[in-house]
Design an enzyme around this catalytic site. Structure first.
Site, PDB file in Angstrom:
ATOM      1  N   ARG A  83       0.798  -1.345   0.004  1.00 10.37           N
ATOM      2  CA  ARG A  83      -0.021  -0.133  -0.037  1.00 10.37           C
ATOM      3  C   ARG A  83       0.886   1.142   0.034  1.00 10.37           C
ATOM      4  NH1 ARG A  83      -4.160   0.777   4.605  1.00 10.37           N
ATOM      5  NH2 ARG A  83      -2.643  -0.432   5.798  1.00 10.37           N
ATOM      6  N   VAL A 119       0.595 -13.611   2.393  1.00 11.32           N
ATOM      7  CA  VAL A 119       0.509 -12.619   3.311  1.00 11.32           C
ATOM      8  C   VAL A 119       0.238 -11.329   2.278  1.00 11.32           C
ATOM      9  CG1 VAL A 119       2.489 -10.978   4.254  1.00 11.32           C
ATOM     10  CG2 VAL A 119       2.621 -13.389   4.507  1.00 11.32           C
ATOM     11  N   HIS A 176      -8.291  -8.474   7.853  1.00  9.56           N
ATOM     12  CA  HIS A 176      -7.362  -7.709   8.113  1.00  9.56           C
ATOM     13  C   HIS A 176      -7.656  -6.359   7.367  1.00  9.56           C
ATOM     14  CE1 HIS A 176      -3.256  -6.322   8.709  1.00  9.56           C
ATOM     15  NE2 HIS A 176      -2.885  -6.550   7.675  1.00  9.56           N
TER      16      HIS A 176
HETATM   17  O1  TXD Z   1      -0.769  -8.357   7.784  1.00 14.14           O
HETATM   18  C1  TXD Z   1      -0.413  -8.603   6.463  1.00 14.14           C
HETATM   19  N1  TXD Z   1      -0.938  -9.841   5.906  1.00 14.14           N
HETATM   20  C2  TXD Z   1       0.384  -7.715   5.844  1.00 14.14           C
HETATM   21  C3  TXD Z   1       0.427  -7.710   4.265  1.00 14.14           C
HETATM   22  C4  TXD Z   1       1.494  -6.855   6.475  1.00 14.14           C
HETATM   23  C5  TXD Z   1       2.230  -6.310   5.922  1.00 14.14           C
HETATM   24  C6  TXD Z   1       2.355  -6.268   4.249  1.00 14.14           C
HETATM   25  N2  TXD Z   1       1.241  -6.976   3.641  1.00 14.14           N
HETATM   26  C7  TXD Z   1       1.266  -7.290   2.143  1.00 14.14           C
HETATM   27  O2  TXD Z   1       2.355  -7.907   1.908  1.00 14.14           O
HETATM   28  C8  TXD Z   1       1.357  -5.887   1.349  1.00 14.14           C
HETATM   29  O3  TXD Z   1       0.311  -5.024   1.263  1.00 14.14           O
HETATM   30  C9  TXD Z   1       1.636  -6.257   0.086  1.00 14.14           C
HETATM   31  O4  TXD Z   1       0.696  -6.756  -0.530  1.00 14.14           O
HETATM   32  C10 TXD Z   1       2.575  -7.764   0.287  1.00 14.14           C
HETATM   33  C11 TXD Z   1       4.181  -7.350   0.438  1.00 14.14           C
HETATM   34  O5  TXD Z   1       4.519  -6.248   1.112  1.00 14.14           O
HETATM   35  P1  TXD Z   1       6.115  -5.626   1.004  1.00 14.14           P
HETATM   36  O6  TXD Z   1       6.125  -4.671   1.995  1.00 14.14           O
HETATM   37  O7  TXD Z   1       7.051  -6.900   1.024  1.00 14.14           O
HETATM   38  O8  TXD Z   1       6.191  -5.211  -0.715  1.00 14.14           O
HETATM   39  P2  TXD Z   1       7.278  -4.994  -1.663  1.00 14.14           P
HETATM   40  O9  TXD Z   1       8.571  -4.625  -0.868  1.00 14.14           O
HETATM   41  O10 TXD Z   1       6.790  -4.014  -2.662  1.00 14.14           O
HETATM   42  O11 TXD Z   1       7.680  -6.507  -2.112  1.00 14.14           O
HETATM   43  C12 TXD Z   1       6.761  -7.231  -2.810  1.00 14.14           C
HETATM   44  C13 TXD Z   1       7.636  -7.865  -3.922  1.00 14.14           C
HETATM   45  C14 TXD Z   1       8.450  -7.037  -4.985  1.00 14.14           C
HETATM   46  O12 TXD Z   1       9.712  -7.273  -4.821  1.00 14.14           O
HETATM   47  C15 TXD Z   1       7.849  -7.535  -6.363  1.00 14.14           C
HETATM   48  O13 TXD Z   1       8.857  -7.305  -7.377  1.00 14.14           O
HETATM   49  C16 TXD Z   1       7.412  -8.629  -5.936  1.00 14.14           C
HETATM   50  O14 TXD Z   1       6.988  -8.892  -4.771  1.00 14.14           O
HETATM   51  N3  TXD Z   1       6.664  -9.338  -6.801  1.00 14.14           N
HETATM   52  C17 TXD Z   1       6.758 -10.667  -7.227  1.00 14.14           C
HETATM   53  N4  TXD Z   1       7.565 -11.706  -7.183  1.00 14.14           N
HETATM   54  C18 TXD Z   1       7.505 -12.930  -7.313  1.00 14.14           C
HETATM   55  N5  TXD Z   1       6.643 -13.234  -8.482  1.00 14.14           N
HETATM   56  C19 TXD Z   1       5.538 -12.187  -8.991  1.00 14.14           C
HETATM   57  N6  TXD Z   1       4.824 -12.639 -10.004  1.00 14.14           N
HETATM   58  C20 TXD Z   1       5.904 -10.799  -8.370  1.00 14.14           C
HETATM   59  N7  TXD Z   1       5.093  -9.736  -8.602  1.00 14.14           N
HETATM   60  C21 TXD Z   1       5.594  -8.914  -7.776  1.00 14.14           C
END
Ligand code: TXD
Length: 307
Positions: A83, A119, A176
């Site tokens: 977000r 997650v 959540h």
């Molecule tokens: O309580 C909870 N469930 C949560 C959820 C608490 C904290 C974060 N929450 C959610 O987790 C947040 O809203 C996001 O939807 C995810 C991941 O959060 P993060 O902070 O780790 O986001 P980032 O740093 O942007 O990392 C997401 C990564 C990024 O490196 C992208 O390149 C990658 O996901 N990504 C992928 N990886 C593999 N395969 C695919 N298709 C892909 N698409 C994007």
């Protein structure tokens, strides 16, 4: 010693920190995968070198090829967009559904026996999507949110009362998001309900802060969202399964009539052990608490129907 193979999909803030915690706790050998070229490899190499310093024997391997998750016993899905300030979890719905749906198909093919902890937000909807797209048994698919939301509530209670957070145990049910249902009656300090320790006004303020716990951190960071407590929470669930701890943790699990909710994922206390979701506990709720939980589930249903 042979260690279980674990996979973390998405090597962003939550994913990389999750991988680090898994390795440092030696819960398994970790595959860290992401679509950004070189990034999971670089982070994995850095973590391997930190493991050397820390004396951890578990290994970590970074890759851009999802096929490398082959045979993983447990997969944690963190891929997606986080977000941004002012953005609701629901804004993320469509974009993350495409990403997570595709990953669920890959998990089904390459890690057909895995437990999956989701997650990515919006959490309850993404968990439902993974359940449907993999076709896995409902005991093997769950979402992480309640452990985090409860940890936030516990933290605020400990801060308010000036007591050790170790003695605080809190329960937060429901989806959540803004409709989560913190339960002060079931939140205790060494067994004493906080309703006996604090005036209703203070409790209401902490409940509100818990509901906004994610947004508070998003607002402070300006970029990205929380990841230390989210990764700790995902690893807590993974550990309970991998080490058959049978902990009772609030998790997004598929309900079949419990709490009057059917065919939806929502946060409730569940026993997590070597068979995944081994039991769903039904707390006795007041009419108001039950109504709030059902209201929260109906919000999840709206989004599931939208998809
Ligand atoms: O309580 C909870 N469930 C949560 C959820 C608490 C904290 C974060 N929450 C959610 O987790 C947040 O809203 C996001 O939807 C995810 C991941 O959060 P993060 O902070 O780790 O986001 P980032 O740093 O942007 O990392 C997401 C990564 C990024 O490196 C992208 O390149 C990658 O996901 N990504 C992928 N990886 C593999 N395969 C695919 N298709 C892909 N698409 C994007």
């Amino acid at each position: 010693m042979s260690r279980p193979k674990l996979a973390v999909i998405g090597a962003g803030m939550v994913g990389a920190t999750t991988a680090q915690r898994l390795v440092e706790r030696e819960l398994g050998d970790v595959i860290l995968t992401d679509i950004v070229e070189g990034m999971p490899q670089g982070k994995a190499l850095d973590m391997m070198q930190s493991a050397q310093v820390l004396g951890c024997e578990a290994s970590i391997f970074g890759t851009n090829d999802i096929v490398d998750i082959a045979g993983a016993e447990l997969v944690i899905v963190t891929a997606g967009l986080p977000r941004k300030p002012g953005m609701s979890r629901d804004d993320l719905l469509r974009r993350n559904a495409e990403i997570v749906g595709g990953l669920a198909d890959a998990i089904k093919v390459h890690a057909p026996e895995a437990f999956v902890i989701v997650v990515t937000n919006p959490l309850d909807v993404m968990t439902d999507l993974v359940y449907k797209r993999t076709g896995f048994d409902e005991r093997r698919v769950m979402g992480m949110a309640g452990v985090l939301d409860s940890a936030r509530f516990c933290t605020f209670i400990a801060m308010e009362l000036g007591v050790s957070v170790k003695d605080v145990c809190a329960m937060v049910l429901g989806g959540h998001g803004d409709s989560m249902v913190p339960l002060p009656r079931y939140s205790t300090v060494s067994g004493v309900s906080i309703t006996e320790l604090l005036p209703a006004k203070r409790i209401a303020a902490m409940v509100e802060r818990t509901r906004n716990g994610g947004a508070e951190i998003v607002g402070l960071l300006k970029q990205g969202s929380a990841f230390y407590a989210p990764s700790a929470s995902a690893v807590c669930m993974a550990e309970s399964i991998l080490r058959d701890q049978k902990r009772i943790l609030p998790a997004a699990v598929r309900l079949n009539g419990q709490y009057g909710i059917s065919g939806l994922f929502s946060g409730v206390p569940a026993k997590l052990g070597k068979n995944g979701v081994e039991q769903i506990l039904e707390l006795e709720l007041t009419d108001d608490e039950l109504a709030a939980l059902q209201q929260s589930a109906s919000k999840v249903k709206e989004l599931v129907d939208k998809l």
